[in-house]
Design an enzyme around this catalytic site. Structure first.
Site, mmCIF file in Angstrom:
data_model
loop_
_atom_site.group_PDB
_atom_site.id
_atom_site.type_symbol
_atom_site.label_atom_id
_atom_site.label_comp_id
_atom_site.label_asym_id
_atom_site.label_seq_id
_atom_site.Cartn_x
_atom_site.Cartn_y
_atom_site.Cartn_z
ATOM 1 C CB CYS A 134 -0.902 -0.036 1.231
ATOM 2 S SG CYS A 134 -1.853 1.463 1.471
ATOM 3 C CB CYS A 137 -0.137 2.177 4.188
ATOM 4 S SG CYS A 137 -1.786 1.831 3.532
ATOM 5 C CG ASP A 138 3.503 0.325 4.326
ATOM 6 O OD1 ASP A 138 3.063 0.850 5.373
ATOM 7 O OD2 ASP A 138 3.293 -0.855 4.027
HETATM 8 P P1 FAD Z 1 -10.667 -6.098 6.154
HETATM 9 O O1 FAD Z 1 -9.719 -5.371 7.007
HETATM 10 O O2 FAD Z 1 -10.157 -6.893 5.011
HETATM 11 O O3 FAD Z 1 -11.535 -7.024 7.115
HETATM 12 C C1 FAD Z 1 -12.486 -7.908 6.635
HETATM 13 C C2 FAD Z 1 -12.652 -9.057 7.601
HETATM 14 O O4 FAD Z 1 -13.746 -9.868 7.191
HETATM 15 C C3 FAD Z 1 -11.452 -9.986 7.646
HETATM 16 O O5 FAD Z 1 -11.126 -10.267 8.971
HETATM 17 C C4 FAD Z 1 -11.916 -11.248 6.930
HETATM 18 O O6 FAD Z 1 -11.288 -12.399 7.434
HETATM 19 C C5 FAD Z 1 -13.385 -11.237 7.267
HETATM 20 N N1 FAD Z 1 -14.185 -12.008 6.311
HETATM 21 C C6 FAD Z 1 -13.990 -12.140 4.982
HETATM 22 N N2 FAD Z 1 -14.932 -12.935 4.445
HETATM 23 C C7 FAD Z 1 -15.723 -13.306 5.457
HETATM 24 C C8 FAD Z 1 -16.867 -14.162 5.543
HETATM 25 N N3 FAD Z 1 -17.375 -14.755 4.456
HETATM 26 N N4 FAD Z 1 -17.444 -14.350 6.748
HETATM 27 C C9 FAD Z 1 -16.929 -13.726 7.863
HETATM 28 N N5 FAD Z 1 -15.855 -12.926 7.854
HETATM 29 C C10 FAD Z 1 -15.261 -12.729 6.665
HETATM 30 N N6 FAD Z 1 -4.713 1.194 5.516
HETATM 31 C C11 FAD Z 1 -4.443 2.372 6.107
HETATM 32 O O7 FAD Z 1 -5.323 3.226 6.180
HETATM 33 N N7 FAD Z 1 -3.203 2.608 6.657
HETATM 34 C C12 FAD Z 1 -2.202 1.698 6.636
HETATM 35 O O8 FAD Z 1 -1.090 1.956 7.127
HETATM 36 C C13 FAD Z 1 -2.469 0.430 6.001
HETATM 37 N N8 FAD Z 1 -1.495 -0.499 5.889
HETATM 38 C C14 FAD Z 1 -1.797 -1.708 5.348
HETATM 39 C C15 FAD Z 1 -0.808 -2.685 5.296
HETATM 40 C C16 FAD Z 1 -1.073 -3.951 4.804
HETATM 41 C C17 FAD Z 1 0.015 -4.997 4.808
HETATM 42 C C18 FAD Z 1 -2.378 -4.241 4.310
HETATM 43 C C19 FAD Z 1 -2.714 -5.620 3.795
HETATM 44 C C20 FAD Z 1 -3.369 -3.258 4.299
HETATM 45 C C21 FAD Z 1 -3.088 -1.985 4.800
HETATM 46 N N9 FAD Z 1 -4.051 -0.969 4.827
HETATM 47 C C22 FAD Z 1 -3.768 0.221 5.443
HETATM 48 C C23 FAD Z 1 -5.396 -1.170 4.245
HETATM 49 C C24 FAD Z 1 -6.417 -1.456 5.347
HETATM 50 O O9 FAD Z 1 -5.933 -2.501 6.168
HETATM 51 C C25 FAD Z 1 -7.766 -1.807 4.726
HETATM 52 O O10 FAD Z 1 -8.205 -0.746 3.898
HETATM 53 C C26 FAD Z 1 -8.845 -2.037 5.782
HETATM 54 O O11 FAD Z 1 -8.443 -3.021 6.725
HETATM 55 C C27 FAD Z 1 -10.151 -2.473 5.139
HETATM 56 O O12 FAD Z 1 -11.095 -2.722 6.124
HETATM 57 P P2 FAD Z 1 -12.346 -3.676 5.867
HETATM 58 O O13 FAD Z 1 -13.072 -3.727 7.160
HETATM 59 O O14 FAD Z 1 -13.072 -3.235 4.660
HETATM 60 O O15 FAD Z 1 -11.756 -5.116 5.492
#
Ligand code: FAD
Length: 310
Positions: A134, A137-138
Site C-alpha cells: 500500500c 500507507c508505507d
Molecule cells: P478487512 O480489514 O479486510 O476485514 C475484513 C474481515 O472480514 C477480515 O477479517 C476477513 O477475514 C473477514 N471475512 C472475509 N470474508 C468473510 C466471511 N465470508 N465471513 C466472515 N468474515 C469474513 N490502511 C491504512 O489506512 N493505513 C495503513 O497503514 C495500512 N497499511 C496496510 C498494510 C497492509 C500490509 C495491508 C494488507 C493493508 C493496509 N491498509 C492500510 C489497508 C487497510 O488494512 C484496509 O483498507 C482495511 O483493513 C479495510 O477494512 P475492511 O473492514 O473493509 O476489510
C-alpha cells in the site's frame, strides 16, 4: 433474529457494529478474524488522531471497542451464502461455513479484501520488512530510498508516480511487454526523472539480509537472463481481490468482484448494505473503511425504521 447482522470484523465491520448497537437495535456480527487486514500491518500512521500505532494493537482496540456494546459476536465463523427473504421486508438468512445459519432483517457486508501476492521466494519472509502493498500507507517509510513497484496496471503506475515524490528512485517492473495503465498515467511516469520502467520482466525472488529487503531478481522474458538489482523496498501492485466469492449471484458485483454500492452504502438487495475494501468505494484505507461502516449501519437503521410493523 437480528435487526442488523454484520459480516466481517475489520475496521468497516467494527464501525458498523458499534453504530448499529448504539441505536439500541439487535446487532450480530460474524467475525472470521477480528481486525481484518489491520492485523497484517506493522506501522499505521494515517488513522487520523492516532499519530502512530501497530496493526495488532489497532485490531485489538477495534475488538475491545465493539465489546463495549451489546453486539453478539460470533468469532471464528465464516459466512458462506446469503438467502434473500421470500417476501418484501422478510428476514435474510446468512449461511455459515460450519453448517449453521443466522437470520436478520438487514445486513452489513464488510468481508474486506486481500492483496494478490507474487508467490516468489522472499516475498512472505520480508512482508512488512521492505515488501509492501500500500503506497499510501508505507510510502513515507521509504523516503530517500530505492524501491521497485511490481505491476504496470493503473494501480502500479499510480503507485510509482506517487512514490517518485518520496523515494530517491522508483523502478516499475511489468511482466508483459507493455504497460496496461492509461496512456496519461504512463506519460506522466515516463516524464519523471527518478523513475524507470522495465517490461517483459518476471520477478523471481525478493532478496534480504535476514532483517530487511536488499534487492530483487527478475528474469528478462526476452532472453531468459536473470538480473539482480539492489532495492530497499518492493511494492506489489498486482491486484486487490475482494473476499466476495461467496456472494456471487446473490448481490450485484463488478467484474472485479467488488460489491456495487450507492452513496448510502446500499447494495442491489434492499436492506443489504456493504462497506469497506470489498465494495466499489474508491481508495482502500482504514479510515475510509471505518467511515463507510458507520454509514452502512446508519443506512441500515433508516431502512429498519421504514419497515412495516410485523
Ligand atoms: P478487512 O480489514 O479486510 O476485514 C475484513 C474481515 O472480514 C477480515 O477479517 C476477513 O477475514 C473477514 N471475512 C472475509 N470474508 C468473510 C466471511 N465470508 N465471513 C466472515 N468474515 C469474513 N490502511 C491504512 O489506512 N493505513 C495503513 O497503514 C495500512 N497499511 C496496510 C498494510 C497492509 C500490509 C495491508 C494488507 C493493508 C493496509 N491498509 C492500510 C489497508 C487497510 O488494512 C484496509 O483498507 C482495511 O483493513 C479495510 O477494512 P475492511 O473492514 O473493509 O476489510
Amino acid at each position: 433474529a437480528f435487526d442488523v447482522l454484520v459480516v466481517g470484523a475489520g475496521p468497516a465491520g467494527a464501525a458498523a457494529a458499534i453504530y448499529a448497537a448504539r441505536k439500541g437495535i439487535r446487532t450480530g456480527m460474524v467475525a472470521e478474524r477480528f481486525g481484518g487486514q489491520v492485523l497484517d500491518t506493522m506501522a499505521i500512521e494515517n488513522f487520523i488522531s492516532v499519530a502512530h500505532t501497530e496493526g495488532p494493537k489497532l485490531g485489538a482496540a477495534l475488538e475491545q471497542h465493539t465489546r463495549e456494546y451489546d453486539v453478539d459476536i460470533m468469532k471464528g465463523q465464516k459466512a458462506s451464502a446469503i438467502v434473500p427473504p421470500a417476501y418484501k421486508g422478510g428476514l435474510y438468512e446468512v449461511k455459515l461455513a460450519d453448517g449453521g445459519s443466522l437470520k436478520s432483517k438487514s445486513l452489513v457486508l464488510s468481508p474486506g479484501a486481500r492483496w494478490r501476492t507474487m508467490n516468489v521466494p522472499g516475498e512472505e519472509e520480508y512482508r512488512n520488512k521492505g515488501v509492501a502493498y500500500c503506497p499510501h500507507c508505507d510510502g513515507p517509510l521509504f523516503k530517500g530510498k530505492r524501491v521497485a513497484v511490481i505491476g504496470g496496471g493503473n494501480s502500479g503506475v499510480e503507485a510509482a508516480i506517487d512514490l517518485a515524490g518520496v523515494v530517491s528512485h522508483v523502478t516499475l517492473i511489468e511482466f508483459d511487454s507493455q504497460l496496461r495503465a492509461d496512456a496519461v498515467l504512463q506519460a506522466k511516469l515516463r516524464s519523471l526523472p527518478n523513475a524507470s520502467v522495465i517490461v517483459s520482466a518476471k520477478t523471481t525472488e525478493v532478496h534480504g539480509d535476514g532483517e530487511k529487503v536488499t534487492g530483487l531478481s527478475y528474469e528478462d522474458r526476452k532472453n531468459d537472463e536473470i538480473h539482480k538489482v539492489p532495492m530497499d523496498g518492493v511494492f506489489v501492485q498486482i491486484g486487490l481481490v475482494p473476499n466476495t466469492e461467496w456472494l456471487k449471484g446473490a448481490v450485484a458485483l463488478t467484474q472485479r468482484g467488488e460489491i456495487e454500492i450507492d452513496v448510502r452504502g446500499e447494495t442491489s438487495l434492499p436492506g443489504v448494505f456493504a462497506a469497506g475494501d470489498a465494495t466499489t468505494v474508491p481508495y482502500k484505507q482504514i479510515i475510509i473503511a471505518a467511515g463507510e461502516g458507520a454509514k452502512a449501519a446508519l443506512s441500515s437503521f433508516d431502512y429498519l425504521i421504514r419497515l412495516q410493523p410485523a
